[in-house]
Write an enzyme that holds these catalytic residues in place. Structure first.
Site, mmCIF file in Angstrom:
data_model
loop_
_atom_site.group_PDB
_atom_site.id
_atom_site.type_symbol
_atom_site.label_atom_id
_atom_site.label_comp_id
_atom_site.label_asym_id
_atom_site.label_seq_id
_atom_site.Cartn_x
_atom_site.Cartn_y
_atom_site.Cartn_z
ATOM 1 N N HIS A 264 0.896 -1.342 -0.118
ATOM 2 C CA HIS A 264 -0.128 -0.075 -0.061
ATOM 3 C C HIS A 264 1.025 1.332 -0.076
ATOM 4 O O HIS A 264 0.813 2.073 -0.846
ATOM 5 C CB HIS A 264 -0.734 0.144 1.118
ATOM 6 N N GLU A 265 1.927 1.293 1.048
ATOM 7 C CA GLU A 265 2.759 2.193 1.077
ATOM 8 C C GLU A 265 3.694 2.654 -0.195
ATOM 9 O O GLU A 265 3.927 3.676 -0.791
ATOM 10 C CB GLU A 265 3.589 2.738 2.441
ATOM 11 N N HIS A 268 1.816 4.307 -2.852
ATOM 12 C CA HIS A 268 1.891 5.996 -2.643
ATOM 13 C C HIS A 268 3.163 6.503 -3.057
ATOM 14 O O HIS A 268 3.267 7.501 -3.631
ATOM 15 C CB HIS A 268 1.676 6.283 -1.104
ATOM 16 N N GLU A 294 -4.934 7.944 -2.724
ATOM 17 C CA GLU A 294 -5.363 6.507 -2.539
ATOM 18 C C GLU A 294 -5.492 5.597 -3.515
ATOM 19 O O GLU A 294 -5.654 4.299 -3.159
ATOM 20 C CB GLU A 294 -6.314 6.775 -1.368
HETATM 21 CO CO CO Z 1 -2.960 5.229 1.834
#
Ligand code: CO
Length: 500
Positions: A264-265, A268, A294
């Site tokens: 997830h990170e 980003h 997101e």
């Molecule tokens: Co996030």
């Protein structure tokens, strides 16, 4: 005019540098700082923020903007300079409308509210938090009034996180989404439960760390321009286009948690690392909005990281690292395990099928509070009845209910919707991506991500914050934010997994 533009950029560059210095101090606070350093760090962050704010809201910037706005009209509308002037004018207008008296009150009230919330959560006493939250709501209603006339009192708050987005748009999207999500959940609940017990045994931290690093390296994370560390809550931060930091955490009870937080990170971070170097030291070297940011993390986490194609390639590696834990688990079982749907009380632990329902509940309460139709004292009761209605479960206490999230004590009303919008955008982009790269699934099952990342870079990442989110999503997918692709994605995925 060229000289004025140069002067304008020079001031903005200094503001950006100050904000990056704050980011370094904030990153260190969560990664390495000893607990005793909190007061000193608080002073540093406050000073840096005050200098940056003063510089940005100065009369000089205001005067330059007045002169540059007509000039921007003469430029090519998509050029870096035209976008810079337009976006900065929007932020300048917002920041200068809010009196410093309000900023000081808000800082004081939310600091006290934070401590009260922690106590209320630990002791399960909503009444400890209630008077503080009432103050926060009162200040947020005042804040909205600085932006009159508005269509809806929630608009100025939403705009802080999702510039240009209106409450009526989000409500329309959520109203279309809600019944479909509730319906899908009911169908899944009628099916036999998936066994994911193999995820709830100990996995070594080092093994999890190594596997996560291997995955995001293949995705294209540039270790020469970024690094990963450990922290209590995973996050991504950037000190410039060439220095992007991510963190992860390990949960002994939830083996998949570190892996998916790294992915997830990492998503980003791939966005931040893909921003065009021509935007360096400008406020445009950032994500387009919270929802678009997101959408990138969610896409890598869910569409890629929870897909069968991904595990076709990576599962043998995972079994190599964890031979004991996964000795009797097939790839198919593992895939079903990490995609198990289970209505849960806690938003951050929610699966793909239930997550948005947690968000809709929160946004309805926020709007009710802002409109004055819901009183703070009634929140626990309304929370529980909506949980029952949407997810079919009721929290045993307020700790696992209305007190679970940190956002409200900081006054971050308008933030939650961006999580759900991010999910929707991720599916819109995913559909388009698969149209443009028809063999994407094959590529993923061979561990190849360069064409996908190249596509994202050229369509989204390089532009940074040049365009508003609705505009960018429309440029990329042909439509503004809409729930249909996400519902198609969920229905296809879970029909196969649960045999619906
Ligand atoms: Co996030």
């Amino acid at each position: 005019m060229e000289q004025k533009l140069e002067k304008f950029k020079q001031i903005l560059a200094e503001v950006v540098d100050l904000n990056h210095a704050s980011a370094v101090a904030g990153w260190d606070q969560q990664v390495y700082m000893p607990r005793g350093g909190a007061v000193d760090r608080g002073n540093i962050l406050e000073t840096l923020a005050a200098i940056a704010h003063k510089k940005f809201t100065s009369d000089e910037v205001g005067k330059l903007l007045e002169e540059l706005k007509p000039y921007a009209e003469t430029l090519e509308p998509d050029s870096d300079d035209a976008c810079l002037i337009k976006r900065v004018a929007h932020d300048y207008d917002k920041e200068t409308r809010v009196p410093s008296r309000w900023v000081a009150d808000f800082a004081r009230v939310t600091t006290l509210a934070q401590t009260a919330w922690e106590e209320a959560k630990t002791d399960n006493k909503f009444e400890v938090f209630q008077p503080h939250l009432e103050e926060v709501v009162k200040l947020r209603r005042e804040y909205a009034d600085f932006f009159k006339p508005y269509d809806h009192i929630y608009d100025p708050l939403l705009d802080d996180f999702e510039p240009g987005m209106k409450t009526v748009d989000v409500e329309r999207i959520f109203n279309a989404l809600r019944p479909q999500q509730v319906d899908l959940l009911k169908k899944i609940a009628a099916k036999p439960e998936i066994d994911d017990s193999f995820l709830h045994v100990p996995y070594s931290e080092q093994g999890q760390w190594d596997f996560g690093v291997e995955v995001i390296t293949r995705f294209g994370f540039d270790w020469n321009r970024g690094r990963q560390d450990k922290s209590m809550h995973p996050f991504t931060t950037s000190f410039g286009v060439d220095d992007v930091r991510i963190t992860t955490r390990f949960d002994p009870k939830r083996a998949a948690s570190a892996l998916f937080s790294t992915i997830h990170e990492g998503g980003h971070a791939l966005y931040e690392q893909g921003i065009s170097p021509t935007l360096r030291r400008t406020p445009l070297a950032d994500g387009a909005s919270m929802a678009v940011h997101e959408s990138q993390s969610r896409m890598w986490e869910n569409m890629v990281g929870r897909s069968k194609a991904f595990w076709k390639f990576f599962y043998p590696r995972l079994v190599e690292i964890f031979p004991q834990q996964l000795a009797n688990v097939s790839m198919e079982q593992y895939y079903r395990g990490i995609n198990k749907v289970e209505p849960s009380l806690i938003r951050v632990e929610a699966d793909e099928a239930t997550y948005n329902l947690h968000i809709m509940l929160r946004m309805e309460l926020e709007i009710g509070l802002m409109e004055g139709k819901i009183q703070v004292k009634d929140l626990p009761e309304i929370w529980n009845s909506k949980m029952k209605e949407y997810l079919g479960i009721v929290p045993p206490d307020n700790r696992e209910g209305v007190l679970q999230d940190v956002h409200w004590c900081g006054g971050a009303f308008g933030y939650f919707p961006t999580y759900a919008l991010g999910n929707l955008v991720s599916a819109q982009i995913w559909e388009k991506l698969n149209q443009d790269i028809p063999n994407l699934e094959d590529q993923i099952s061979q561990g190849k991500f360069d064409e996908m990342l190249g596509w994202l870079r050229s369509k989204i990442h390089r532009f940074g914050k040049k365009f508003e989110s609705q505009d960018l999503v429309k440029r990329v997918t042909g439509s503004t934010i809409t729930p249909e692709p996400y519902m198609r994605y969920l229905k296809t995925k879970y029909t196969e997994i649960y045999n619906l």
